[in-house]
Design a protein around this motif. Sequence first.
Motif, PDB file in Angstrom:
ATOM      1  N   TRP A  36      64.210  31.738  -4.485  1.00  0.00           N
ATOM      2  CA  TRP A  36      64.747  33.112  -4.517  1.00  0.00           C
ATOM      3  C   TRP A  36      63.623  34.138  -4.399  1.00  0.00           C
ATOM      4  CZ3 TRP A  36      63.805  37.276  -7.634  1.00  0.00           C
ATOM      5  CH2 TRP A  36      64.670  38.373  -7.493  1.00  0.00           C
ATOM      6  N   LEU A  37      62.566  33.968  -5.182  1.00  0.00           N
ATOM      7  CA  LEU A  37      61.469  34.931  -5.159  1.00  0.00           C
ATOM      8  C   LEU A  37      60.714  34.864  -3.833  1.00  0.00           C
ATOM      9  CD1 LEU A  37      59.940  37.106  -6.643  1.00  0.00           C
ATOM     10  CD2 LEU A  37      58.566  35.346  -7.766  1.00  0.00           C
ATOM     11  N   LEU A  38      60.537  33.682  -3.311  1.00  0.00           N
ATOM     12  CA  LEU A  38      59.864  33.523  -2.023  1.00  0.00           C
ATOM     13  C   LEU A  38      60.600  34.296  -0.935  1.00  0.00           C
ATOM     14  CD1 LEU A  38      57.689  32.089  -0.273  1.00  0.00           C
ATOM     15  CD2 LEU A  38      59.296  30.169  -0.070  1.00  0.00           C
ATOM     16  N   GLN A  39      61.927  34.223  -0.927  1.00  0.00           N
ATOM     17  CA  GLN A  39      62.701  34.944   0.072  1.00  0.00           C
ATOM     18  C   GLN A  39      62.537  36.448  -0.078  1.00  0.00           C
ATOM     19  OE1 GLN A  39      64.096  34.190   2.725  1.00  0.00           O
ATOM     20  NE2 GLN A  39      65.401  35.953   3.203  1.00  0.00           N
ATOM     21  N   ARG A  40      62.504  36.941  -1.322  1.00  0.00           N
ATOM     22  CA  ARG A  40      62.328  38.390  -1.541  1.00  0.00           C
ATOM     23  C   ARG A  40      60.942  38.852  -1.070  1.00  0.00           C
ATOM     24  NH1 ARG A  40      66.981  36.851  -2.116  1.00  0.00           N
ATOM     25  NH2 ARG A  40      68.522  38.155  -3.143  1.00  0.00           N
ATOM     26  N   VAL A  41      59.931  38.039  -1.307  1.00  0.00           N
ATOM     27  CA  VAL A  41      58.581  38.388  -0.857  1.00  0.00           C
ATOM     28  C   VAL A  41      58.514  38.368   0.675  1.00  0.00           C
ATOM     29  CG1 VAL A  41      56.150  37.708  -0.901  1.00  0.00           C
ATOM     30  CG2 VAL A  41      57.507  37.608  -3.002  1.00  0.00           C
ATOM     31  N   ARG A  42      59.159  37.391   1.285  1.00  0.00           N
ATOM     32  CA  ARG A  42      59.193  37.354   2.749  1.00  0.00           C
ATOM     33  C   ARG A  42      59.881  38.598   3.317  1.00  0.00           C
ATOM     34  NH1 ARG A  42      60.828  30.955   3.239  1.00  0.00           N
ATOM     35  NH2 ARG A  42      58.707  30.131   3.534  1.00  0.00           N
ATOM     36  N   MET A  43      60.949  39.038   2.667  1.00  0.00           N
ATOM     37  CA  MET A  43      61.643  40.244   3.120  1.00  0.00           C
ATOM     38  C   MET A  43      60.742  41.462   2.999  1.00  0.00           C
ATOM     39  SD  MET A  43      65.469  39.640   1.511  1.00  0.00           S
ATOM     40  CE  MET A  43      66.055  41.239   2.077  1.00  0.00           C
ATOM     41  N   TYR A  61      55.885  45.253  -8.319  1.00  0.00           N
ATOM     42  CA  TYR A  61      57.209  44.691  -8.583  1.00  0.00           C
ATOM     43  C   TYR A  61      57.062  43.611  -9.643  1.00  0.00           C
ATOM     44  CZ  TYR A  61      61.356  41.784  -8.120  1.00  0.00           C
ATOM     45  OH  TYR A  61      62.481  41.038  -8.400  1.00  0.00           O
ATOM     46  N   GLN A  62      57.799  43.777 -10.740  1.00  0.00           N
ATOM     47  CA  GLN A  62      57.778  42.834 -11.858  1.00  0.00           C
ATOM     48  C   GLN A  62      59.066  42.012 -11.795  1.00  0.00           C
ATOM     49  OE1 GLN A  62      58.268  44.134 -16.156  1.00  0.00           O
ATOM     50  NE2 GLN A  62      56.031  43.923 -16.078  1.00  0.00           N
ATOM     51  N   PRO A  63      59.043  40.838 -11.182  1.00  0.00           N
ATOM     52  CA  PRO A  63      60.285  40.077 -11.015  1.00  0.00           C
ATOM     53  C   PRO A  63      60.952  39.751 -12.352  1.00  0.00           C
ATOM     54  CG  PRO A  63      58.546  39.170  -9.637  1.00  0.00           C
ATOM     55  CD  PRO A  63      57.887  40.151 -10.569  1.00  0.00           C
ATOM     56  N   GLN A  64      62.260  39.942 -12.395  1.00  0.00           N
ATOM     57  CA  GLN A  64      63.064  39.629 -13.569  1.00  0.00           C
ATOM     58  C   GLN A  64      64.265  38.794 -13.122  1.00  0.00           C
ATOM     59  OE1 GLN A  64      62.100  40.533 -16.574  1.00  0.00           O
ATOM     60  NE2 GLN A  64      60.538  42.083 -16.096  1.00  0.00           N
ATOM     61  N   TRP A  65      64.748  37.934 -14.018  1.00  0.00           N
ATOM     62  CA  TRP A  65      65.919  37.122 -13.670  1.00  0.00           C
ATOM     63  C   TRP A  65      67.108  37.992 -13.294  1.00  0.00           C
ATOM     64  CZ3 TRP A  65      65.705  32.714 -11.802  1.00  0.00           C
ATOM     65  CH2 TRP A  65      64.945  31.670 -12.319  1.00  0.00           C
ATOM     66  N   ARG A  66      67.253  39.123 -13.938  1.00  0.00           N
ATOM     67  CA  ARG A  66      68.410  39.969 -13.664  1.00  0.00           C
ATOM     68  C   ARG A  66      68.408  40.530 -12.240  1.00  0.00           C
ATOM     69  NH1 ARG A  66      65.193  42.899 -17.358  1.00  0.00           N
ATOM     70  NH2 ARG A  66      64.415  44.921 -16.613  1.00  0.00           N
ATOM     71  N   ASP A  67      67.267  40.474 -11.563  1.00  0.00           N
ATOM     72  CA  ASP A  67      67.194  40.985 -10.202  1.00  0.00           C
ATOM     73  C   ASP A  67      67.956  40.104  -9.216  1.00  0.00           C
ATOM     74  OD1 ASP A  67      65.540  42.964 -11.218  1.00  0.00           O
ATOM     75  OD2 ASP A  67      63.691  41.971 -10.610  1.00  0.00           O
ATOM     76  N   THR A 106      51.909  48.684   0.334  1.00  0.00           N
ATOM     77  CA  THR A 106      51.626  47.403  -0.332  1.00  0.00           C
ATOM     78  C   THR A 106      52.607  47.163  -1.473  1.00  0.00           C
ATOM     79  OG1 THR A 106      49.264  47.582   0.194  1.00  0.00           O
ATOM     80  CG2 THR A 106      49.874  46.080  -1.584  1.00  0.00           C
ATOM     81  N   LEU A 107      53.063  45.926  -1.580  1.00  0.00           N
ATOM     82  CA  LEU A 107      53.846  45.480  -2.728  1.00  0.00           C
ATOM     83  C   LEU A 107      52.990  44.521  -3.536  1.00  0.00           C
ATOM     84  CD1 LEU A 107      56.739  45.488  -4.073  1.00  0.00           C
ATOM     85  CD2 LEU A 107      57.085  43.295  -2.906  1.00  0.00           C
ATOM     86  N   VAL A 108      52.768  44.852  -4.804  1.00  0.00           N
ATOM     87  CA  VAL A 108      52.044  43.970  -5.718  1.00  0.00           C
ATOM     88  C   VAL A 108      53.085  43.210  -6.532  1.00  0.00           C
ATOM     89  CG1 VAL A 108      50.356  43.798  -7.586  1.00  0.00           C
ATOM     90  CG2 VAL A 108      50.137  45.618  -5.865  1.00  0.00           C
ATOM     91  N   VAL A 109      53.218  41.925  -6.277  1.00  0.00           N
ATOM     92  CA  VAL A 109      54.146  41.097  -7.044  1.00  0.00           C
ATOM     93  C   VAL A 109      53.415  40.703  -8.321  1.00  0.00           C
ATOM     94  CG1 VAL A 109      55.615  39.047  -7.019  1.00  0.00           C
ATOM     95  CG2 VAL A 109      55.128  40.267  -4.876  1.00  0.00           C
ATOM     96  N   GLN A 110      53.839  41.267  -9.459  1.00  0.00           N
ATOM     97  CA  GLN A 110      53.032  41.133 -10.675  1.00  0.00           C
ATOM     98  C   GLN A 110      52.835  39.685 -11.077  1.00  0.00           C
ATOM     99  OE1 GLN A 110      53.946  43.885 -13.776  1.00  0.00           O
ATOM    100  NE2 GLN A 110      52.730  42.818 -15.315  1.00  0.00           N
TER     101      GLN A 110
END
Length: 300
Positions: free
Chosen positions: A77-84, A29-35, A57-61
């Motif tokens: 925001w990103l922390l919450q998505r990773v926790r989910m 997963y390549q986090p982007q602001w648009r997400d 497995t999810l690899v957060v790039q």
Amino acid sequence: MVTRAWLRITMLLWLLMPCLACASTAIIYQPQWRDRSVTEAQWSILLAQVRAQGFDTLVVQWTVYGDAFSDPAGHAWLLQRVRMARASGLHIVLGLNSDPAFFQRQEASTAALSDYLHALSRRNDTVAHQWADDLGVDAIEGWYLPLEIDDRRWRDPKAREQLQSYLSTEYRQLDRIAQRPVYVSSFFAGNMTPERYAELLDDVQHTGVLVWVQDGAGTARLGGGERKLYLDAVSQCTSAHASGIVFEIFHQTGADKAFSATPLATAQASAALTQRAPCNGDSVFFELRYLPEAAGIMKR
């Protein structure tokens, strides 16, 4: 009798131990602001579909990209998505700081390159500590260094030594935070022979950092026959030069400096997702937004 009982206990403990040698089936997963436009309900649906596809497995790039996600709101925001993602049953391989100018900065002189790599290490140390504190060490299955090792810049012996020194430093400092595997990715573009490229990967893995090799199918820098030569060279089971393959499930449509791509057609994507790395290596797929299930949820 005692021996048989002890044997049963030993076998049970062995079965309950985490399978550290087991290969992962991972999606990057390549986090982007648009997400940020994706709602939590949509994320939950997508994560459930990812699990149903067989990904474990999810690899957060990256967790920081330039200035992105370094501010409190972006980090939260990103922390919450990773926790989910973890709550959905996915293991987390956590990427660190990514410099958008890495490919330009790696061309620096020997002295400047050394200073730059030391700066990267310090930044990664800060990011890793923050995420270990906020997410929890137990939630981190592995670390990912979000730089890509190419087959051109690191042909130079002095630069190669600096790269190895940097990776060794990263491995040691991350090991102090949480003793987890450390990964990095690499790609080839015909600038080294397949055999020399395999030697480059050996040098990288001697630092303790594990290498995932990009298969090049999406970028199409080389033809299928040429790519096979490289992938065969690095996938010899008797002497593993790589720890896994990154399968590209997209078609690149723009130049590298302004990367743009389209997802594979549904039938092509389904076939591509059946691929597995040889030699019990990790099978890693790039990237989450190009999965058919992400259509209509994530902007591409």
